[in-house]
Motif scaffolding. Structure first.
Motif, PDB file in Angstrom:
ATOM      1  N   ILE A  56       0.787  -1.279   0.180  1.00  0.00           N
ATOM      2  CA  ILE A  56      -0.174   0.030   0.077  1.00  0.00           C
ATOM      3  C   ILE A  56       0.610   1.150   0.090  1.00  0.00           C
ATOM      4  N   ARG A  57       2.047   1.079   0.558  1.00  0.00           N
ATOM      5  CA  ARG A  57       2.890   2.349   0.710  1.00  0.00           C
ATOM      6  C   ARG A  57       3.689   2.687  -0.471  1.00  0.00           C
ATOM      7  N   LYS A  58       3.947   1.563  -1.479  1.00  0.00           N
ATOM      8  CA  LYS A  58       4.740   1.754  -2.594  1.00  0.00           C
ATOM      9  C   LYS A  58       3.911   2.482  -3.717  1.00  0.00           C
ATOM     10  N   GLY A  59       4.887   2.854  -4.658  1.00  0.00           N
ATOM     11  CA  GLY A  59       4.230   3.637  -5.751  1.00  0.00           C
ATOM     12  C   GLY A  59       3.773   2.633  -6.772  1.00  0.00           C
ATOM     13  N   MET A  60       3.133   2.946  -7.871  1.00  0.00           N
ATOM     14  CA  MET A  60       2.658   1.989  -9.057  1.00  0.00           C
ATOM     15  C   MET A  60       3.342   2.205 -10.419  1.00  0.00           C
ATOM     16  N   VAL A  61       3.710   1.261 -10.988  1.00  0.00           N
ATOM     17  CA  VAL A  61       4.425   1.361 -12.147  1.00  0.00           C
ATOM     18  C   VAL A  61       3.197   0.849 -13.243  1.00  0.00           C
ATOM     19  N   ILE A  62       2.657   1.593 -14.281  1.00  0.00           N
ATOM     20  CA  ILE A  62       1.843   1.421 -15.383  1.00  0.00           C
ATOM     21  C   ILE A  62       2.276   1.471 -16.685  1.00  0.00           C
ATOM     22  N   SER A  63       2.263   0.405 -17.440  1.00  0.00           N
ATOM     23  CA  SER A  63       2.693   0.609 -18.775  1.00  0.00           C
ATOM     24  C   SER A  63       1.902   1.684 -19.902  1.00  0.00           C
ATOM     25  N   ASP A  64       2.613   2.240 -20.742  1.00  0.00           N
ATOM     26  CA  ASP A  64       1.953   3.165 -21.687  1.00  0.00           C
ATOM     27  C   ASP A  64       1.011   2.330 -22.377  1.00  0.00           C
ATOM     28  N   THR A  65       0.957   1.104 -22.504  1.00  0.00           N
ATOM     29  CA  THR A  65       0.171   0.151 -23.636  1.00  0.00           C
ATOM     30  C   THR A  65      -1.061  -0.017 -23.094  1.00  0.00           C
ATOM     31  N   THR A  66      -1.316   0.044 -21.740  1.00  0.00           N
ATOM     32  CA  THR A  66      -2.602  -0.357 -21.056  1.00  0.00           C
ATOM     33  C   THR A  66      -3.608   0.760 -20.950  1.00  0.00           C
ATOM     34  N   THR A  67      -4.687   0.395 -20.762  1.00  0.00           N
ATOM     35  CA  THR A  67      -6.040   1.463 -20.703  1.00  0.00           C
ATOM     36  C   THR A  67      -6.328   1.439 -19.284  1.00  0.00           C
ATOM     37  N   TRP A  68      -7.567   2.134 -19.162  1.00  0.00           N
ATOM     38  CA  TRP A  68      -8.107   2.273 -17.540  1.00  0.00           C
ATOM     39  C   TRP A  68      -8.613   0.670 -17.420  1.00  0.00           C
ATOM     40  N   VAL A  69      -8.822  -0.289 -18.296  1.00  0.00           N
ATOM     41  CA  VAL A  69      -8.987  -1.494 -17.563  1.00  0.00           C
ATOM     42  C   VAL A  69      -8.382  -2.214 -16.833  1.00  0.00           C
ATOM     43  N   PHE A  70      -6.848  -1.838 -16.893  1.00  0.00           N
ATOM     44  CA  PHE A  70      -5.796  -2.254 -16.115  1.00  0.00           C
ATOM     45  C   PHE A  70      -5.873  -1.910 -14.580  1.00  0.00           C
TER      46      PHE A  70
END
Length: 302
Positions: A48-62
């Motif tokens: 919970i305290r960590k950050g998130m890494v989100i790929s540029d290829t994903t959408t809101w579904v991810f």
């Protein structure tokens, strides 16, 4: 009001403990000490305290997938009675909603995996969908059998009508039903031999491979949702297998908690014994579960 509060507290606090008990049991079979019973609480707090890494290829579904899955599981937890106490939400036909909430969570989990564009995660999503096609009929057969036995389509009165005496009158049907549901319990919660939540080996990964790209709070939602699903399905199983009722509200809550911890120990024992089962036998187990629950329904209908 007190029962609703206890129900909510158990839903929120107990699920990670079940995973800790399973881990301790498996460690004991392997001759190890194993992690703490509360290790999963520490892991969730860290994520919970960590950050998130989100790929540029994903959408809101991810990003929406873990949240929707957790929300669906939480609503399902409010529909299932715990021990000898009615659920906070109960209405005619809620058993159908109960089953399809799990389907909704599975749909968004697989959709989030496919949204990454990874063939590896797509493989896990395909396996998850295949297992679901084999496991869901067992759950519906079980619900139809229990509905026939109780004469209701609502989970709370359905579970309230179950008692130890029914094992004497309908023991054969209940035994077949319990056997099928226990197999589905392992499959739906990605336990051995259907999946190994502690490995990243390609040949044995199903659920874990679908969440490899999630991190931080999103991954915490996934882990917590998986633990809650184990708790909810375990409560459903316990209500059928061991419908012990004392008539005292506080004692019934204590009995329920002890039975849930006992179920966690049983799962750990079964996983330790079945760890060497070949993966090609897994579909046969799920088909067997469907057949068992189907015969159980036939015994009730005759």
């Amino acid at each position: 009001m007190t029962d609703i509060l206890i129900h909510a507290l158990l839903i929120i606090l107990m699920p990670p403990l079940l995973l800790g008990v399973i881990g301790k049991t498996k460690a004991a079979f392997a001759g190890r000490v194993g992690p703490s019973y509360f290790q999963h609480y520490y892991d969730l707090a860290k994520l919970i305290r960590k950050g998130m890494v989100i790929s540029d290829t994903t959408t809101w579904v991810f990003t929406a997938g873990p949240v929707i899955t957790l929300a669906a599981t939480l609503v399902a937890a409010l529909l299932i009675p715990l021990g000898n106490h009615h659920a906070p939400i109960a209405f005619a036909g809620d058993m159908i909603l109960f089953a399809y909430l799990f389907a909704l969570g599975r749909f968004f989990t697989t959709l989030a995996a496919l949204d990454t564009g990874s063939s590896f995660e797509g493989m896990g999503a395909a396996r998850e969908a295949t297992f679901a096609c084999l496991a869901e009929p067992t759950l519906f057969f079980a619900l139809m059998t229990l509905s026939r036995m109780s004469g209701t389509l609502s989970l709370s009165p359905m579970m309230s009508n179950l008692s130890v005496s029914m094992w004497f009158s309908s023991g054969a049907a209940l035994l077949l039903l319990v056997g099928g549901l226990f197999i589905v319990l392992l499959a739906e919660n990605c336990r051995i031999p259907f999946d190994d939540p502690n490995t990243h080996l390609e040949l044995t990964m199903i659920h874990e491979v679908m969440v490899l790209d999630h991190s931080g709070p999103a991954f915490a939602y996934i882990l917590y949702g998986a633990a809650m699903k184990l708790f909810v399905m375990g409560a459903f199983f316990i209500n059928i297998a061991l419908p012990l009722k004392s008539g005292n509200a506080i004692l019934d809550w204590g009995i329920f908690i002890l039975l849930m911890l006992g179920l966690a120990v049983a799962i750990g024992v079964v996983e330790s014994i079945m760890a060497r089962l070949r993966l090609i036998r897994v579909p046969q187990l799920l088909v067997a579960a469907c057949i068992l629950s189907g015969f159980s329904m036939l015994l009730i209908l005759r």
